[in-house]
Motif scaffolding. Structure first.
Motif, PDB file in Angstrom:
ATOM      1  N   SER A 149       0.808  -1.207   0.000  1.00  0.00           N
ATOM      2  CA  SER A 149       0.000   0.000   0.000  1.00  0.00           C
ATOM      3  C   SER A 149       0.852   1.272   0.000  1.00  0.00           C
ATOM      4  O   SER A 149       2.066   1.229   0.243  1.00  0.00           O
ATOM      5  CB  SER A 149      -0.904   0.024   1.243  1.00  0.00           C
ATOM      6  OG  SER A 149      -1.681  -1.138   1.320  1.00  0.00           O
ATOM      7  N   GLU A 150       0.191   2.394  -0.239  1.00  0.00           N
ATOM      8  CA  GLU A 150       0.818   3.691  -0.054  1.00  0.00           C
ATOM      9  C   GLU A 150       1.302   3.779   1.382  1.00  0.00           C
ATOM     10  O   GLU A 150       0.616   3.341   2.310  1.00  0.00           O
ATOM     11  CB  GLU A 150      -0.202   4.793  -0.339  1.00  0.00           C
ATOM     12  CG  GLU A 150       0.318   6.205  -0.123  1.00  0.00           C
ATOM     13  CD  GLU A 150      -0.763   7.259  -0.288  1.00  0.00           C
ATOM     14  OE1 GLU A 150      -0.431   8.375  -0.716  1.00  0.00           O
ATOM     15  OE2 GLU A 150      -1.939   6.958   0.020  1.00  0.00           O
ATOM     16  N   GLU A 157       0.786   3.098   7.118  1.00  0.00           N
ATOM     17  CA  GLU A 157       0.264   2.371   5.965  1.00  0.00           C
ATOM     18  C   GLU A 157      -1.160   2.815   5.647  1.00  0.00           C
ATOM     19  O   GLU A 157      -2.041   2.790   6.508  1.00  0.00           O
ATOM     20  CB  GLU A 157       0.264   0.867   6.252  1.00  0.00           C
ATOM     21  CG  GLU A 157      -0.362   0.025   5.156  1.00  0.00           C
ATOM     22  CD  GLU A 157      -0.709  -1.381   5.631  1.00  0.00           C
ATOM     23  OE1 GLU A 157      -1.042  -2.217   4.778  1.00  0.00           O
ATOM     24  OE2 GLU A 157      -0.659  -1.626   6.857  1.00  0.00           O
ATOM     25  N   ASP A 198      -4.700   2.372   4.436  1.00  0.00           N
ATOM     26  CA  ASP A 198      -5.646   1.280   4.243  1.00  0.00           C
ATOM     27  C   ASP A 198      -7.023   1.891   4.027  1.00  0.00           C
ATOM     28  O   ASP A 198      -7.231   3.069   4.264  1.00  0.00           O
ATOM     29  CB  ASP A 198      -5.649   0.347   5.462  1.00  0.00           C
ATOM     30  CG  ASP A 198      -6.208  -1.033   5.144  1.00  0.00           C
ATOM     31  OD1 ASP A 198      -6.721  -1.221   4.030  1.00  0.00           O
ATOM     32  OD2 ASP A 198      -6.143  -1.914   6.015  1.00  0.00           O
ATOM     33  N   SER A 249      -2.701  -4.887   3.610  1.00  0.00           N
ATOM     34  CA  SER A 249      -3.855  -4.085   3.993  1.00  0.00           C
ATOM     35  C   SER A 249      -5.116  -4.933   3.911  1.00  0.00           C
ATOM     36  O   SER A 249      -5.131  -6.016   3.316  1.00  0.00           O
ATOM     37  CB  SER A 249      -3.991  -2.875   3.068  1.00  0.00           C
ATOM     38  OG  SER A 249      -4.314  -3.302   1.748  1.00  0.00           O
ATOM     39  N   LYS A 289      -7.609  -4.256   2.158  1.00  0.00           N
ATOM     40  CA  LYS A 289      -7.990  -4.290   0.750  1.00  0.00           C
ATOM     41  C   LYS A 289      -7.244  -5.419   0.025  1.00  0.00           C
ATOM     42  O   LYS A 289      -7.815  -6.124  -0.792  1.00  0.00           O
ATOM     43  CB  LYS A 289      -7.691  -2.956   0.075  1.00  0.00           C
ATOM     44  CG  LYS A 289      -8.165  -2.875  -1.383  1.00  0.00           C
ATOM     45  CD  LYS A 289      -7.905  -1.519  -1.965  1.00  0.00           C
ATOM     46  CE  LYS A 289      -8.458  -1.416  -3.389  1.00  0.00           C
ATOM     47  NZ  LYS A 289      -7.938  -2.448  -4.291  1.00  0.00           N
ATOM     48  N   ASP A 290      -5.947  -5.571   0.345  1.00  0.00           N
ATOM     49  CA  ASP A 290      -5.171  -6.662  -0.255  1.00  0.00           C
ATOM     50  C   ASP A 290      -5.800  -8.014   0.072  1.00  0.00           C
ATOM     51  O   ASP A 290      -5.918  -8.891  -0.783  1.00  0.00           O
ATOM     52  CB  ASP A 290      -3.730  -6.646   0.258  1.00  0.00           C
ATOM     53  CG  ASP A 290      -2.941  -5.466  -0.269  1.00  0.00           C
ATOM     54  OD1 ASP A 290      -3.285  -4.970  -1.352  1.00  0.00           O
ATOM     55  OD2 ASP A 290      -1.978  -5.054   0.404  1.00  0.00           O
TER      56      ASP A 290
END
Length: 219
Positions: A45-46, A80, A82, A209, A211-212
């Protein structure tokens, strides 16, 4: 690319080079001879990474007395992105963990770093939705009597419950922090392997994350 709000903070509020350039893989290290470590962190992630946070300039208004450990910090910090907010990762590197290390070093470092990171997050304009501490180590020393802590350090605050560092915290993946009230931060152990050629402790950490994880569940 960061949001306009974050980029503005990086350009105008935060010291230059306070954060590393964003990557999706970092080698976070401890350079002290007695416990040289190299943790490879993968993060999709970003993110925002503060390397060697322990030696970075921080809040100058904190007390310098060693009593509460407000001048101590973890080795590295990662923010991170998320879904819904940002997750805070606090990484402390040790060669061994026992009662004394836990109570006199790890817990004060995590507490100060957690609070300081919340202040940094405000400057960046990001919302912390979760904080997790990570302890890298080679040897557990809780059963070694030489690593018993100062009894005065073990005493809880007024109205606080007595916690056994081994049974209640290290063994259950949580850290109880006294900030005038008790808060709980989850922690994860990262067992390191010593490289026989270099003598450096090495390990890996994969940060995923929500989302991952959701994307993988749909595959």
């Amino acid at each position: 690319m960061y949001s306009r709000r974050i980029q503005y903070a990086l350009d105008h509020f935060i010291m230059q080079d306070y954060f590393l350039s964003m990557k999706h893989s970092y080698h976070l290290k401890e350079e002290i001879d007695s416990g040289k470590s190299d943790l490879e962190v993968t993060i999709n992630s970003e993110n925002l990474c503060i390397y060697d946070f322990d030696h970075k300039k921080k809040c100058s208004f904190l007390r310098e007395s060693k009593t509460f450990g407000m001048q101590k910090s973890v080795d590295h910090v990662l923010f991170e992105n998320d879904s819904g907010g940002w997750r805070l990762h606090l990484i402390e590197m040790k060669s061994g963990v026992g009662y004394k290390t836990w109570l006199e070093s790890i817990k004060p470092k995590v507490r100060t770093s957690y609070l300081t990171s919340l202040a940094i997050a405000d400057f960046l304009g990001i919302k912390i939705i979760e904080a997790v501490a990570y302890i890298t180590y080679e040897i557990e020393k809780f059963n070694n009597d030489e690593n018993k802590a100062n009894p005065k350090i073990v005493l809880p605050g007024l109205g606080m419950t007595v916690r056994d560092p081994l049974k209640d915290e290290w063994g259950k993946g949580q850290i109880f922090l006294n900030i005038g009230e008790e808060i709980i931060i989850p922690h994860k152990k990262i067992h390191m392997t010593r490289n026989e050629e270099t003598g450096i402790l090495e390990g890996n950490l994969l940060l995923q994350s929500n989302k991952d994880l959701e994307d993988k569940s749909l595959e």
